[in-house]
Design an enzyme around this catalytic site. Structure first.
Site, mmCIF file in Angstrom:
data_model
loop_
_atom_site.group_PDB
_atom_site.id
_atom_site.type_symbol
_atom_site.label_atom_id
_atom_site.label_comp_id
_atom_site.label_asym_id
_atom_site.label_seq_id
_atom_site.Cartn_x
_atom_site.Cartn_y
_atom_site.Cartn_z
ATOM 1 C CG HIS A 56 -0.776 2.385 10.865
ATOM 2 N ND1 HIS A 56 -1.018 2.112 11.010
ATOM 3 C CD2 HIS A 56 -0.412 2.061 12.349
ATOM 4 C CE1 HIS A 56 -1.563 0.837 12.056
ATOM 5 N NE2 HIS A 56 -1.041 1.806 12.734
ATOM 6 C CE LYS A 80 -5.446 2.980 -3.105
ATOM 7 N NZ LYS A 80 -5.209 2.370 -2.604
ATOM 8 N NE ARG A 81 -8.281 11.953 3.318
ATOM 9 C CZ ARG A 81 -8.302 11.952 4.456
ATOM 10 N NH1 ARG A 81 -8.741 11.629 4.920
ATOM 11 N NH2 ARG A 81 -7.840 13.397 4.360
ATOM 12 C CE LYS A 101 -3.489 6.889 0.671
ATOM 13 N NZ LYS A 101 -3.713 5.542 0.947
ATOM 14 C CB THR A 118 -6.720 -1.613 4.690
ATOM 15 O OG1 THR A 118 -7.017 -0.724 5.170
ATOM 16 C CG2 THR A 118 -5.705 -2.472 5.954
ATOM 17 C CE LYS A 152 -11.249 -2.734 4.070
ATOM 18 N NZ LYS A 152 -10.899 -1.045 4.334
HETATM 19 O O1 DL6 Z 1 -1.581 0.725 8.390
HETATM 20 C C1 DL6 Z 1 -2.908 1.335 8.283
HETATM 21 C C2 DL6 Z 1 -3.112 1.587 6.778
HETATM 22 C C3 DL6 Z 1 -2.369 1.323 5.534
HETATM 23 O O2 DL6 Z 1 -2.800 0.315 5.419
HETATM 24 C C4 DL6 Z 1 -1.523 2.633 5.290
HETATM 25 O O3 DL6 Z 1 -0.967 1.598 3.718
HETATM 26 C C5 DL6 Z 1 -1.027 3.177 5.184
HETATM 27 O O4 DL6 Z 1 -1.045 4.789 5.045
HETATM 28 C C6 DL6 Z 1 -1.538 4.172 7.247
HETATM 29 N N1 DL6 Z 1 -1.039 5.072 7.417
HETATM 30 C C7 DL6 Z 1 -2.115 6.037 7.410
HETATM 31 C C8 DL6 Z 1 -0.617 6.778 8.621
HETATM 32 N N2 DL6 Z 1 -0.887 8.032 9.232
HETATM 33 N N3 DL6 Z 1 -0.560 8.183 10.017
HETATM 34 N N4 DL6 Z 1 0.174 8.921 10.565
HETATM 35 O O5 DL6 Z 1 -2.816 6.063 7.963
HETATM 36 O O6 DL6 Z 1 -2.395 2.911 7.428
#
Ligand code: DL6
Length: 822
Positions: free
Chosen positions: A363, A554-555, A560, A662, A666
Site C-alpha cells: 500500500h 484525508k490524513r 499529501k 480512495t 468517493k
Molecule cells: O490502499 C489503501 C490506501 C491507499 O489508497 C493510500 O494511497 C495509501 O497511502 C494507503 N497506505 C497506507 C500505508 N500504511 N501502511 N503501511 O495506509 O493505503
C-alpha cells in the site's frame, strides 16, 4: 388465519416497531418515557442485529457444510464506520425503519448520531479493508476479516488554539451491540523463551518452542451483511487476555499484585491502535500485536479445517489469505511453524502450502512505511520464527544465485535480512517470497513498485505481480451518505447501479437534459446547505452554500500537501489585499484529517491552516469571499457528510507518492470535480471521466524523479515567481501568527531549503489550475455537466470491481448463495 411475523426476523413496519419496543424493555431495561437517545439507538441496533442473525447463522452453516473455499483478509486495521445505517441499506429496510421510528416519534438521523464508530484504523488502508468486507459479502464470497479488537481506536481530535490535541477514543464505553464474544473459540499465543531441537519417535528432526509468556486471544465476531443478498460474513477481531494459569501461579505464591500486573501486561496487546498512517515506529508492542492476531487467526483456520474434516494438506485449497500490507506478514513464518512443529509436516511440503496460500498487497512506496524489525528484538520475541526466516532465506538466496549467478549485490539487496548496519528482518521481502501474488493498489503504483521498491522481486518473480486498483463501496458512500442523489439516479435508471456501478453510465444520456441537470445541481446545493447548518451549529461560522466548496479531507501528511492548498489560500488572500475589489469566485475551503501524534510537521500544518483561517475569516476586505475552516475530528461518520457536499476534491499529492487514494473516488462518485496530480488512482479517474472533466496540474512521477536527480532547488521558484515569494514572505513575517516569526519557520525553512515534496515546483501550475477552477465554477451549466459526467463515469471505482479482480486473478473463489431456512 392470522399470520404473525416473527419478532426477530420480520421486516414489516408493525413487527419492527414491536421488536424495537421489546428490545427497549428487555435489553435496555427502559420504558420509553425515561429512555435516552442512546437507549433508543441500542434498541434499534439489536432489532437490526436480530435480522442479521438469521442470515449470519445460515451463511455460516452453508459455508461449513460445503467446505467452501474462503478468503481470509488479514488486516491490522478495519475502519468500519457506523454499522446501523449500512445494515439498513444492505437489508433493504432503510425506509421502513425510518417510517417505524417516525411513527414512534423518533428521528432516525438522531439515532445514527448516537452510534460510536469503531475507529479501528488510521485512514485509507483500514477503510479499504472495510469496503472490501462489504463487497465480499455482496458478491456472496465466503470470507472472514481477521484483525485486532483495539480497546482504544484512533484518537479523537480536538483543536485548541489552532493545534491538534489528542483525546482517547472510548468507543466501547456504552457497549457494542454489533459484536458477539466467542470465548469458546479462544486460542493461546506464545511469546519469547527459547527453542529446543529433538528427534521424534520416527527419527525426524523437530523443534520445540518453549515460550516465556502465553496470552489468550478471544474472538469477537461482527456480522457483515451483503447488499440485497442473504450472505452475511464475519469480521473476527481478537482481544488479548491473560491466561488463567498466570493469575493462578502468582496468586498461589501470594503475589496478588504481580498476578494483576501480568494480566494487565497481557491485555495491553490489544489496548490501543498505533496512530501512524504510512509510517512505522518499530515498537515492540506493535510486533506483539501483529504476531498476536496473526497467530490467533491461523489457529482459528486450523480449528475450522478440523471441524469441517478437511485434511491439513488441503489448507491452501480451503483458505486463501490476503496480507493487507506487511503488518500481518509474520503469518508466513507462523504458518510454517504450525505446519511443521505442530502438525509434523516436512519443510518442502509446508513451504508449498504456505506459498500457495498467501498473497500480499503493498500500500505504499514511502520508505518510512516499509517495516523492518531489529533482529535482536525479533529474536527475543519470536525465537522460532527467526530460525524459520533464516531457513526461508537460505533457500531463497540459493534460488537467487541460480537465477542470477555471481550477483553479490543482488543477494544483499534482496535478502530477507538487511545486513548493511544493524541487522533487520525486512517484512516486505518476506511477504514477496512467501506469497504467490503481489499487488499494488493502482496502475501507476504497481508500475512504480515494479520499477523501484520491488524491482529486484519483479525481475525474480515477474509472474507474481498484478495490479488491483482500489475501490470503495457505493452502498456506504453513495446510497447511505447521499440519499437525495440516490433517489434521483434511481428515478431515472432504476436501482441496479448500487450493485452494478457501471450502470451509472446510463446517466450520460441526461447530460443535455436541463431538467435533470437542474435537479442534480439543486441536490448538491441542498446538501451544501445542510453542511453549512452543521458547521454553524458546531463552530458558529457562516459558510455560504453558494460559494465553491473546496475540500481536502484525508490524513495530514507532507506528501499529501495540505500546505500547498494553504499556499493557494494565501495567494487569493494576497490578491484581495492588493486589490480589494478584485472579482474572484467565492470559495469555502474545508479541511479535515488527523495528524499522527508524533508527526511535528503535520501538526504544524494544522496550526498553519487554522492561523490562516483566523486572519482570512475576520478580515473585512475579504468580504466573506473566502472562508477557511479546519473541521475537527474527521471520521467515517463525518466523511459521509462531507463527500456529498463537495464541489472540488483536492487530490494534490506529489506524483509518485500516493499509492492510490480512495477519498478521490468517493468525492468523484458524489459529483465533485477533482483538482489533482497524476498520482495514484487519480490517473485512472482522469482516464474514466475524461481530461475535460478533471483539473490536472503538476509534475508527473517521472518528472519528479528527474527533477530530484538533476538537483532540485526550491529557491529557483521562490525567486522567480513573485506571487509565491509574497505568500512565503507573508507567512514568514508573522502575518498569520500575531507577529511571531518563529512559529512557522520550521515549515518555511523546510520548503525553502529542501522541499522534498516539490510544493514550489508545482505551485504555479496549481495556482493557474485553481484559477481555471474558479472561472469554470461561474458557468454553472458547464460545471453541472462536468459533475454529472464524473458521477456517471466512476463505475470502475466500486470495490465490487476490485474484489472481482482479486477473485479472478488471485483468490479463485466461487460465490456461494445462501438460502434462508424458515
Ligand atoms: O490502499 C489503501 C490506501 C491507499 O489508497 C493510500 O494511497 C495509501 O497511502 C494507503 N497506505 C497506507 C500505508 N500504511 N501502511 N503501511 O495506509 O493505503
Amino acid at each position: 388465519t392470522v399470520r404473525v411475523e416473527d419478532d426477530r426476523t420480520g421486516l414489516d413496519i408493525e413487527t419492527l416497531k414491536r421488536a424495537f419496543l421489546d428490545n427497549l424493555f428487555y435489553i435496555q431495561g427502559k420504558f420509553p418515557e425515561i429512555a435516552t437517545q442512546n437507549d433508543y439507538y441500542m434498541a434499534l441496533a439489536y432489532t437490526v442485529r436480530d435480522r442479521l442473525f438469521r442470515r449470519w447463522l445460515n451463511t455460516a452453516e452453508t459455508y461449513s457444510k460445503q467446505g467452501a473455499r474462503t478468503v481470509c483478509y488479514l488486516s491490522a486495521e478495519f475502519l468500519m464506520g457506523p454499522h446501523l445505517g449500512n445494515n439498513l441499506i444492505n437489508l433493504g429496510i432503510f425506509d421502513t425503519v425510518k417510517q417505524a421510528m417516525t411513527e414512534l416519534g423518533l428521528d432516525l438521523d438522531e439515532l445514527f448520531e448516537k452510534e460510536e464508530e469503531p475507529g479501528l484504523g488510521n485512514g485509507g488502508l483500514g477503510r479499504l479493508a472495510a469496503c472490501y468486507l462489504d463487497s465480499l459479502a455482496s458478491l456472496e464470497t465466503p470470507s472472514i476479516g481477521y484483525g485486532i479488537r483495539y480497546e482504544f481506536g484512533i484518537f479523537d481530535q480536538d483543536i485548541k488554539d489552532g493545534w491538534q490535541v489528542e483525546v482517547t477514543d472510548k468507543w466501547l464505553r456504552f457497549g457494542n451491540p454489533w459484536e458477539v464474544a466467542r470465548p469458546e473459540w479462544e486460542v493461546e499465543v506464545k511469546f519469547g523463551g527459547h527453542t529446543q531441537a529433538f528427534t521424534d519417535e520416527h527419527g525426524n528432526y523437530r523443534v520445540l518452542w518453549v515460550p516465556d509468556k502465553v496470552v489468550r486471544g478471544v474472538p469477537y465476531d461482527t456480522p457483515i451483511s451483503g447488499y440485497k443478498v442473504n450472505s452475511c460474513n464475519t469480521l473476527r477481531l481478537w482481544a488479548a487476555e491473560a491466561t488463567d494459569s498466570f493469575d493462578f501461579d502468582a496468586f498461589n505464591a501470594g503475589d496478588y499484585s504481580g498476578a494483576v500486573f501480568k494480566k494487565m501486561e497481557s491485555e495491553t496487546i490489544s489496548k490501543v491502535l498505533y496512530p501512524n498512517d504510512n509510517m512505522t515506529q518499530g515498537k515492540i508492542l506493535r510486533l506483539e500485536q501483529q504476531f498476536f492476531f496473526v497467530s490467533c487467526s491461523l489457529q482459528d483456520m486450523f480449528r475450522i479445517l478440523k471441524r469441517q474434516n478437511i485434511a491439513i494438506e488441503r489448507f491452501h485449497e480451503k483458505f486463501t489469505i490476503q496480507l493487507n500490507d506487511t503488518h500481518p506478514t509474520i503469518a508466513v513464518a507462523e504458518l510454517m511453524r504450525l505446519l511443521m512443529d505442530e502438525y509434523g509436516m516436512e519443510w518442502d511440503k509446508a513451504w508449498s502450502i504456505v506459498t500457495s496460500t498467501f498473497a500480499y498487497t503493498n500500500h505504499t512506496l514511502l520508505p518510512e512505511a516499509l517495516e523492518r524489525w531489529p533482529i535482536s528484538l525479533f529474536g527475543s520475541m519470536l525465537p522460532r520464527h527467526l530460525e524459520i526466516i533464516y531457513e526461508i532465506n537460505r533457500h531463497f538466496l540459493d534460488d537467487i544465485r541460480i537465477k542470477f549467478p555471481d550477483d553479490l549485490d543482488r543477494l544483499s539487496r534482496m535478502s530477507l535480512i538487511d545486513e548493511s548496519g544493524e541487522r533487520y528482518v525486512r517484512m516486505a521481502h518476506l511477504a514477496c517470497v512467501g506469497s504467490h501474488a503481489i499487488n499494488g493498489v493502482a496502475a501507476l503504483h504497481t508500475k512504480l513498485l515494479k520499477q523501484d521498491v520491488l524491482h529486484d522481486f519483479a525481475e525474480m518473480y515477474p509472474e507474481k505481480f498484478v495490479n488491483v486498483t482500489n475501490g470503495v463501496t457505493p452502498r456506504r458512500f453513495v446510497a447511505l451518505s447521499n440519499p437525495r442523489l440516490t433517489r434521483l439516479i434511481t428515478s431515472k435508471i432504476g436501482g441496479n447501479w448500487i450493485k452494478h456501478l457501471d450502470d451509472l453510465r446510463q446517466l450520460e444520456k441526461y447530460v443535455d437534459d436541463t431538467g435533470f441537470c437542474s435537479e442534480f445541481r439543486t441536490i448538491k446545493h441542498e446538501i451544501k446547505q445542510d453542511l453549512s447548518n452543521y458547521i454553524k451549529g458546531l463552530y458558529d461560522i457562516n459558510v455560504d452554500p453558494n460559494s465553491l466548496f473546496d475540500i481536502q479531507s484525508k490524513r495530514i501528511h507532507e506528501y499529501k500537501r495540505q500546505h500547498l492548498n494553504a499556499l493557494h489560500i494565501v495567494t487569493l488572500y494576497n490578491r484581495i489585499k492588493a486589490n480589494p475589489d478584485i472579482d474572484i469566485t467565492p470559495r469555502t475551503f474545508l479541511f479535515g484529517g488527523k495528524a499522527a501524534p508524533g508527526y511535528y510537521m503535520a501538526k504544524l500544518i494544522i496550526k498553519l491552516i487554522n492561523s490562516i483561517a483566523d486572519v482570512v475569516n475576520r478580515d473585512p476586505d475579504v468580504r466573506d469571499r473566502l472562508k477557511v475552516l479546519f473541521m475537527k475530528d474527521y471520521s467515517v461518520k463525518f466523511a459521509q457528510r462531507v463527500y456529498p457536499a463537495a464541489d472540488l476534491s483536492e487530490q494534490i499529492s506529489t506524483a509518485g507518492k500516493e499509492a492510490s487514494g480512495t477519498g478521490n473516488m468517493k468525492f468523484a462518485m458524489n459529483g465533485a470535480l477533482t483538482i489533482g496530480t497524476l498520482d495514484g488512482a487519480n490517473v485512472e479517474i482522469l482516464e474514466e471521466v475524461g481530461a475535460e472533466n478533471f483539473f490536472l496540474f503538476g509534475l508527473t512521477a517521472e518528472e519528479v524523479s528527474q527533477k530530484k536527480a538533476a538537483g532540485y532547488n526550491p529557491q529557483d521558484f521562490y525567486s522567480t515567481d513573485p506571487e509565491l515569494k509574497l505568500v512565503i514572505d507573508r507567512i514568514s513575517s508573522g502575518f498569520f501568527s500575531h507577529g511571531d516569526t518563529e512559529l512557522f519557520k520550521p515549515l518555511i525553512d523546510d520548503l525553502m531549503y529542501h522541499d522534498q515534496y516539490l510544493l514550489f515546483a508545482d505551485y504555479r501550475s496549481y495556482i493557474d489550475c485553481q484559477d481555471r477552477v474558479g472561472l469554470t465554477y461561474r458557468d454553472q451549466d458547464l460545471w453541472t455537466r462536468m459533475t454529472l459526467l464524473n458521477t456517471a463515469r466512476t463505475g470502475k471505482f466500486s470495490s465490487d470491481r476490485s474484489i472481482q479482480d482479486y477473485i479472478d486473478n488471485i483468490w479463485h473463489t466461487k460465490p456461494v448463495s445462501i438460502d434462508l431456512k424458515e
